[in-house]
Design an enzyme around this catalytic site. Sequence first.
Site, PDB file in Angstrom:
ATOM      1  N   THR A 195      37.245  24.415 -14.454  1.00  0.00           N
ATOM      2  CA  THR A 195      37.801  23.128 -14.865  1.00  0.00           C
ATOM      3  C   THR A 195      36.680  22.218 -14.404  1.00  0.00           C
ATOM      4  O   THR A 195      36.270  22.308 -13.353  1.00  0.00           O
ATOM      5  CB  THR A 195      39.063  22.760 -14.097  1.00  0.00           C
ATOM      6  OG1 THR A 195      39.942  23.580 -14.781  1.00  0.00           O
ATOM      7  CG2 THR A 195      39.330  21.445 -14.547  1.00  0.00           C
ATOM      8  N   ARG A 223      51.053  27.689 -22.267  1.00  0.00           N
ATOM      9  CA  ARG A 223      50.891  27.445 -20.963  1.00  0.00           C
ATOM     10  C   ARG A 223      49.983  26.445 -20.627  1.00  0.00           C
ATOM     11  O   ARG A 223      49.102  26.105 -21.013  1.00  0.00           O
ATOM     12  CB  ARG A 223      50.100  28.974 -20.535  1.00  0.00           C
ATOM     13  CG  ARG A 223      50.030  28.809 -18.748  1.00  0.00           C
ATOM     14  CD  ARG A 223      48.286  28.286 -18.521  1.00  0.00           C
ATOM     15  NE  ARG A 223      48.136  28.655 -16.983  1.00  0.00           N
ATOM     16  CZ  ARG A 223      46.970  28.125 -16.500  1.00  0.00           C
ATOM     17  NH1 ARG A 223      46.191  27.382 -17.002  1.00  0.00           N
ATOM     18  NH2 ARG A 223      46.756  28.438 -15.198  1.00  0.00           N
ATOM     19  N   GLY A 225      48.331  24.432 -17.159  1.00  0.00           N
ATOM     20  CA  GLY A 225      48.008  24.698 -16.026  1.00  0.00           C
ATOM     21  C   GLY A 225      48.010  23.578 -14.956  1.00  0.00           C
ATOM     22  O   GLY A 225      48.780  22.461 -15.306  1.00  0.00           O
ATOM     23  N   ASP A 226      47.070  23.452 -13.944  1.00  0.00           N
ATOM     24  CA  ASP A 226      47.445  22.284 -12.947  1.00  0.00           C
ATOM     25  C   ASP A 226      46.659  21.034 -13.346  1.00  0.00           C
ATOM     26  O   ASP A 226      47.034  19.725 -12.994  1.00  0.00           O
ATOM     27  CB  ASP A 226      46.841  22.788 -11.725  1.00  0.00           C
ATOM     28  CG  ASP A 226      45.247  23.334 -11.799  1.00  0.00           C
ATOM     29  OD1 ASP A 226      45.028  24.041 -12.719  1.00  0.00           O
ATOM     30  OD2 ASP A 226      44.617  22.990 -10.869  1.00  0.00           O
ATOM     31  N   GLY A 247      40.800  26.579 -10.626  1.00  0.00           N
ATOM     32  CA  GLY A 247      41.160  27.818 -10.221  1.00  0.00           C
ATOM     33  C   GLY A 247      42.571  28.181 -10.698  1.00  0.00           C
ATOM     34  O   GLY A 247      42.854  27.436 -11.776  1.00  0.00           O
ATOM     35  N   GLY A 249      45.792  27.641 -11.683  1.00  0.00           N
ATOM     36  CA  GLY A 249      46.705  26.498 -11.729  1.00  0.00           C
ATOM     37  C   GLY A 249      47.992  26.693 -11.150  1.00  0.00           C
ATOM     38  O   GLY A 249      48.413  25.738 -10.446  1.00  0.00           O
TER      39      GLY A 249
HETATM   40  N1  ASP Z   1      42.701  25.318 -13.040  1.00  0.00           N
HETATM   41  C1  ASP Z   1      42.675  25.726 -14.392  1.00  0.00           C
HETATM   42  C2  ASP Z   1      43.868  26.150 -14.949  1.00  0.00           C
HETATM   43  O1  ASP Z   1      44.791  26.868 -14.359  1.00  0.00           O
HETATM   44  C3  ASP Z   1      41.502  26.797 -14.516  1.00  0.00           C
HETATM   45  C4  ASP Z   1      40.450  26.607 -13.588  1.00  0.00           C
HETATM   46  O2  ASP Z   1      40.059  25.535 -13.395  1.00  0.00           O
HETATM   47  O3  ASP Z   1      39.885  27.660 -13.299  1.00  0.00           O
HETATM   48  O4  ASP Z   1      44.060  25.928 -16.359  1.00  0.00           O
END
Ligand code: ASP
Length: 335
Positions: A195, A223, A225-226, A247, A249
């Site tokens: 991200t 879905r 994410g964070d 990462g 999320g």
């Molecule tokens: N945080 C993001 C998600 O979970 C993905 C990422 O940043 O790697 O969608």
Amino acid sequence: MYNRRKFIQISAAGASLAALSRSAIAKTISSGSATNFPIVISTWDFGIIANKGAWKVLSTGGRALDAIEAGARIPEAEDITNHTVGRTGLPDRDGRVTLDSCIMDELGNCGSVAAMENIAHPISVARLVMEKTPHVMLVGDGATQFAVEQGMKKEKLLTPESEKIWKEWLKTAKYSPVMNIENGSKPGDKYNHDTIGMLAIDAKGNISGGCTTSGMAFKLHGRVGDSPIIGAGLYVDNEVGGATSTGVGEEVIRNVGSFLVVELMRQGLSPEDACKEAVRRIIKKKPETAKQIQVGFLAINKKGEYGAYAIQSGFSFAVCNAQQQDLLIKGKSFY
Ligand code: ASP
């Protein structure tokens, strides 16, 4: 793309400044007041190009919020080499590109879009949600509809290259995508996350942040994410600082990660120590899972000091200020 750039093994908030262009960075982090900003920091290697976009705004006295939007738009649509953000992001399990993003300003205003399709600039839609509606978050078709109403172009986001990677993944997919292991060997592994999370302080000392992503590659349709969740993927408190994450999320949401980092800084922790503590809590709750996944936090405090920490090695972040516009730093990690 940035392999040739100086890759630094430390966090700038840490003690050792060995490999850095010493004087510039030491000056930046030591004085603790107005000399520390304007500044913009961003996750991963593509933070460099995002920062450059933001710097055009910051270096001419512009507002941090404008810098965040301008910077995030670059990996979203102008950089077609990444497969984790915006136009060229990898699709979900069903072949649909769905984007997540949020933005937050120095006044505590925030806006967000989640699982939005067919619009290349979710960061700008998130800002419009913040500024033009009484709401904080729009999702799915409603977000796309709102973006179109606001004059944005609806377009197909799945590029031929992304489609090829997805089709390759489909051959072996068991619907258990490898989570975020850098340099994975299976199709899609090495593209399956990242991200762009950005934090900026403008010349007036005001802080804003934003993040934008296509999320976990090959995720279930719907879905989220964070990254579009205020408090998880991003949080800004103009009295204290800001934090953002990247990462897996789900783990960040469970721990309300970015809010936690900001609150830890409020209690006096340095940005790096606050990020480290947030990572430690994720690991503590699920030590076995944590060995398999990546989560990284990036933070900046009101003085313009910054730091990062991740579960796995391989997390990088980019820093841009008056001294240096293309610094890439390797964040510290538990493993
Ligand atoms: N945080 C993001 C998600 O979970 C993905 C990422 O940043 O790697 O969608």
